[in-house]
Design a protein around this motif. Structure first.
Motif, short mmCIF file in Angstrom:
data_model
loop_
_atom_site.label_atom_id
_atom_site.label_comp_id
_atom_site.label_asym_id
_atom_site.label_seq_id
_atom_site.Cartn_x
_atom_site.Cartn_y
_atom_site.Cartn_z
N GLN A 220 0.83 -1.21 0.00
CA GLN A 220 0.00 0.00 0.00
C GLN A 220 0.86 1.26 0.00
N SER A 223 2.65 1.71 -3.33
CA SER A 223 1.73 2.16 -4.37
C SER A 223 1.46 3.65 -4.27
N LEU A 224 1.23 4.14 -3.05
CA LEU A 224 0.98 5.57 -2.87
C LEU A 224 2.22 6.40 -3.21
N GLY A 225 3.40 5.90 -2.81
CA GLY A 225 4.62 6.63 -3.12
C GLY A 225 4.93 6.67 -4.60
N ASP A 226 4.58 5.58 -5.31
CA ASP A 226 4.89 5.49 -6.74
C ASP A 226 3.88 6.23 -7.61
N HIS A 227 2.65 6.33 -7.16
CA HIS A 227 1.59 6.79 -8.05
C HIS A 227 0.95 8.11 -7.62
N THR A 228 1.53 8.78 -6.65
CA THR A 228 1.04 10.11 -6.29
C THR A 228 2.20 11.11 -6.32
N ASP A 229 1.85 12.37 -6.50
CA ASP A 229 2.87 13.42 -6.58
C ASP A 229 3.31 13.89 -5.20
N ALA A 230 2.35 14.05 -4.31
CA ALA A 230 2.63 14.74 -3.05
C ALA A 230 3.04 13.80 -1.92
N LEU A 231 2.67 12.53 -2.02
CA LEU A 231 2.92 11.62 -0.91
C LEU A 231 4.30 10.96 -1.04
#
Length: 239
Positions: A220, A223-231
């Motif tokens: 999880q 995935s957030l680190g790879d697919h979001t700009d700000a996170l």
């Protein structure tokens, strides 16, 4: 209702896969006077337990966790005594002293004689609950270096069709749910947070109600680190 991970394959298959016995009762029952080993084989770790005898209600004497076995150790299997002894040496690296003493006695060096079945040390019964087929093969190959009987457990060992068993439940989830019910009684709700995060529930009669599956914390966060700009990419160890 989520579907559990099925037996997966890695990129380093064994040269000579060996047959593994499926449990068949009562033939698969351990000797009443001998301890036995159980192993839960997940997608990234192995959880081992050394159990007391059936006479002592199979209580675990010790349990421990390791990473998966090194695939490189199993690529050159020629079936020779030298190879078997080498695997036995590797086996000793993965077990605590109490198990080592049970299998090898007071031996400090592995020899062909020390891994030959005797009346004092009959074959060690080993029960595997697995979601990874290649790692299951490596475990079986490792135990083939010592006197042992290796069994791969199946869903029917824990629940029947009348109790809600379905093909899409992983045997690891079924084992955990049955263990929770036997230890604490039903109803039971079991969460397992590993490579995947699962939950499985049974009602007061011990019948499976349902469950679900989601990516584990590491997946999880990745995935957030790879697919979001700000996170940012956050390690699961940070929480």
């Amino acid at each position: 209702m989520g579907k559990s991970p099925t037996l997966s394959s890695s990129s380093a298959p064994l040269v000579q896969p060996i047959p593994i016995n499926r449990t068949s009762w009562p033939d698969s029952t351990p000797d009443e006077t001998q301890p036995f080993v159980s192993i839960i084989c997940g997608n990234s770790t192995l959880t081992w337990a050394f159990h007391n005898t059936l006479e002592e209600k199979c209580c675990p004497t010790v349990y421990w966790r390791t990473a998966h076995l090194n695939p490189q150790l199993f690529k050159r299997d020629d079936g020779s005594a030298k190879n078997k002894t080498g695997l036995a040496v590797e086996f000793r690296k993965h077990i605590p002293p109490i198990v080592d003493t049970h299998v090898f006695g007071a031996q400090t060096t592995v020899t062909v004689q020390s891994i030959t079945p005797t009346t004092k040390h009959p074959p060690l019964a080993v029960y595997i609950v697995s979601s990874c087929s290649d790692e299951t093969q490596r475990i079986a190959k490792l135990f083939s270096s010592i006197p042992s009987r290796v069994y791969l457990m199946k869903g029917e060992d824990f629940f029947s069709v009348a109790e809600g068993l379905q093909d899409n439940y992983g045997v690891d989830r079924l084992a955990g749910l049955r263990g929770a019910g036997d230890m604490y009684g039903f109803p039971a709700l079991v969460f397992d947070c590993g490579t995947a995060m699962t939950y499985t529930c049974a009602d007061m009669h011990g019948r499976i109600v349902g469950g679900g599956i989601a990516p584990g914390l590491r997946s999880q966060f990745r995935s957030l680190g790879d697919h979001t700009d700000a996170l940012p990419l956050i390690s699961h160890r940070c929480i």
